[in-house]
Design a protein around this motif. Sequence first.
Motif, PDB file in Angstrom:
ATOM      1  N   UNK A 136      17.156   8.542   1.895  1.00  0.00           N
ATOM      2  CA  UNK A 136      16.386   7.622   2.251  1.00  0.00           C
ATOM      3  C   UNK A 136      15.788   7.532   4.007  1.00  0.00           C
ATOM      4  N   UNK A 137      16.722   8.131   4.543  1.00  0.00           N
ATOM      5  CA  UNK A 137      16.470   8.372   5.887  1.00  0.00           C
ATOM      6  C   UNK A 137      15.063   9.254   6.456  1.00  0.00           C
ATOM      7  N   UNK A 138      15.125  10.482   5.955  1.00  0.00           N
ATOM      8  CA  UNK A 138      13.777  11.284   6.293  1.00  0.00           C
ATOM      9  C   UNK A 138      12.759  10.814   5.479  1.00  0.00           C
ATOM     10  N   UNK A 139      12.881  10.134   4.215  1.00  0.00           N
ATOM     11  CA  UNK A 139      11.875   9.759   3.298  1.00  0.00           C
ATOM     12  C   UNK A 139      11.164   8.458   3.862  1.00  0.00           C
ATOM     13  N   UNK A 140      12.137   7.561   4.540  1.00  0.00           N
ATOM     14  CA  UNK A 140      11.727   6.355   5.316  1.00  0.00           C
ATOM     15  C   UNK A 140      10.919   6.595   6.627  1.00  0.00           C
ATOM     16  N   UNK A 141      11.168   7.701   7.193  1.00  0.00           N
ATOM     17  CA  UNK A 141      10.610   7.910   8.236  1.00  0.00           C
ATOM     18  C   UNK A 141       9.027   8.279   7.970  1.00  0.00           C
ATOM     19  N   UNK A 142       8.900   8.988   7.019  1.00  0.00           N
ATOM     20  CA  UNK A 142       7.468   9.192   6.709  1.00  0.00           C
ATOM     21  C   UNK A 142       6.660   7.770   6.242  1.00  0.00           C
ATOM     22  N   UNK A 143       7.723   7.170   5.502  1.00  0.00           N
ATOM     23  CA  UNK A 143       6.846   5.922   5.025  1.00  0.00           C
ATOM     24  C   UNK A 143       6.504   4.871   6.191  1.00  0.00           C
ATOM     25  N   UNK A 144       7.266   4.972   7.353  1.00  0.00           N
ATOM     26  CA  UNK A 144       7.085   4.198   8.231  1.00  0.00           C
ATOM     27  C   UNK A 144       5.619   4.672   9.125  1.00  0.00           C
ATOM     28  N   UNK A 145       5.934   6.103   9.427  1.00  0.00           N
ATOM     29  CA  UNK A 145       4.708   6.873   9.954  1.00  0.00           C
ATOM     30  C   UNK A 145       3.489   6.675   9.656  1.00  0.00           C
ATOM     31  N   UNK A 146       3.417   6.673   8.184  1.00  0.00           N
ATOM     32  CA  UNK A 146       2.155   6.704   7.502  1.00  0.00           C
ATOM     33  C   UNK A 146       1.687   5.514   6.878  1.00  0.00           C
ATOM     34  N   UNK A 147       2.778   4.332   7.279  1.00  0.00           N
ATOM     35  CA  UNK A 147       2.274   3.193   6.981  1.00  0.00           C
ATOM     36  C   UNK A 147       2.251   2.738   5.387  1.00  0.00           C
ATOM     37  N   UNK A 148       3.179   3.578   4.780  1.00  0.00           N
ATOM     38  CA  UNK A 148       3.218   3.416   3.131  1.00  0.00           C
ATOM     39  C   UNK A 148       4.362   2.538   2.553  1.00  0.00           C
ATOM     40  N   UNK A 149       4.543   1.433   3.385  1.00  0.00           N
ATOM     41  CA  UNK A 149       5.581   0.623   2.738  1.00  0.00           C
ATOM     42  C   UNK A 149       5.047  -0.249   1.386  1.00  0.00           C
ATOM     43  N   UNK A 150       3.662  -0.383   1.308  1.00  0.00           N
ATOM     44  CA  UNK A 150       3.507  -0.816   0.222  1.00  0.00           C
ATOM     45  C   UNK A 150       3.441  -0.159  -1.247  1.00  0.00           C
ATOM     46  N   UNK A 151       3.258   1.240  -0.810  1.00  0.00           N
ATOM     47  CA  UNK A 151       3.411   2.461  -1.895  1.00  0.00           C
ATOM     48  C   UNK A 151       4.806   2.261  -2.437  1.00  0.00           C
ATOM     49  N   UNK A 152       5.852   2.252  -1.550  1.00  0.00           N
ATOM     50  CA  UNK A 152       7.084   2.193  -1.895  1.00  0.00           C
ATOM     51  C   UNK A 152       7.330   1.001  -2.902  1.00  0.00           C
ATOM     52  N   UNK A 153       6.810  -0.188  -2.548  1.00  0.00           N
ATOM     53  CA  UNK A 153       7.159  -1.298  -3.446  1.00  0.00           C
ATOM     54  C   UNK A 153       6.474  -1.132  -4.735  1.00  0.00           C
ATOM     55  N   UNK A 154       5.239  -0.165  -4.652  1.00  0.00           N
ATOM     56  CA  UNK A 154       4.674  -0.313  -5.926  1.00  0.00           C
ATOM     57  C   UNK A 154       5.292   0.793  -6.869  1.00  0.00           C
ATOM     58  N   UNK A 155       5.913   1.723  -6.172  1.00  0.00           N
ATOM     59  CA  UNK A 155       6.562   2.837  -7.106  1.00  0.00           C
ATOM     60  C   UNK A 155       7.899   1.917  -7.758  1.00  0.00           C
ATOM     61  N   UNK A 156       8.510   1.246  -6.807  1.00  0.00           N
ATOM     62  CA  UNK A 156       9.760   0.518  -7.181  1.00  0.00           C
ATOM     63  C   UNK A 156       9.564  -0.412  -8.458  1.00  0.00           C
ATOM     64  N   UNK A 157       8.373  -1.174  -8.307  1.00  0.00           N
ATOM     65  CA  UNK A 157       7.854  -2.048  -9.449  1.00  0.00           C
ATOM     66  C   UNK A 157       7.637  -1.281 -10.698  1.00  0.00           C
ATOM     67  N   UNK A 158       6.949   0.100 -10.531  1.00  0.00           N
ATOM     68  CA  UNK A 158       6.909   0.717 -11.795  1.00  0.00           C
ATOM     69  C   UNK A 158       8.177   1.193 -12.341  1.00  0.00           C
ATOM     70  N   UNK A 159       9.290   1.189 -11.752  1.00  0.00           N
ATOM     71  CA  UNK A 159      10.625   1.735 -12.056  1.00  0.00           C
ATOM     72  C   UNK A 159      11.078   0.581 -13.223  1.00  0.00           C
TER      73      UNK A 159
END
Length: 264
Positions: A20-43
């Motif tokens: 999660x560390x390096x993945x989260x770094x890109x999530x923060x840099x690219x402002x993709x937090x809502x994308x992470x939520x979307x994929x988590x909901x799809x789970x």
Amino acid sequence: MVDDFLLRALAAGAGVALIAGPLGAFVVWRRMAYFGDTIAHAALLGVALSLLIEIDLTLGVFVAAALTSVLLLVLERRRALPTDALLGILAHSTLAIGLVIVALMEGVRVDLLSYLFGDILAVGARDLWLIWIGGAVVLALLAWIWRPLLAATVSEELAEAEGLKPQRARLLFMLAMALTIAIAMKIVGILLITSLLIIPAAAARRFAATPEAMAALASLIGVAAVAAGLSGSWFWDTPSGPSIVVAALLGFLISFVAVRRRTA
């Protein structure tokens, strides 16, 4: 003497935190937090489909998350709606469809709380192998696309001009996110996995001088949060998944205060 199930939980949580560390770094840099939520909901839709057609749970979650990622890319290219609107539609739709499918399955009892909030103390030997092997795949994939993904984060047009294929890198990054969520679901659950991606990376951002240092520090903060959260869960009898997220939040608050004092 520490019980075996606690050691397995710590090993599983540490494995997820390292991914999660390096993945989260890109999530923060690219402002993709809502994308992470979307994929988590799809789970959750993946969970429902796995139970419905009787396939492996992790495979079903990965397929649902990956298809949601591909669908998002297709809809983005058509530019019918802004990206945040598309994410909102996909997040809530997949979550609702998953809940409806679960409700319609007669004779099947589903512990939704364990999927939503995780059950790290129930991790077995098979889960450990899955987390560490899957994590190695994710990290290898991320190392391969690191340069084009980092360049596209700065300027997608420049990355395209240099022939780095940023769109391919973005798709592979989304698939890496889908795989991470599939193997991490049992640790902190569908609703909390995005927190483990974002909070350690946000804390590391305040100290790291380079992208690589931020990714490594985010992993270390995540591992510390797992250890602290499990300890707190053991001593105060609190839910393990949420306890890990609370520990990560405390780490972020400490980093925030430390940086402000150093600046002052």
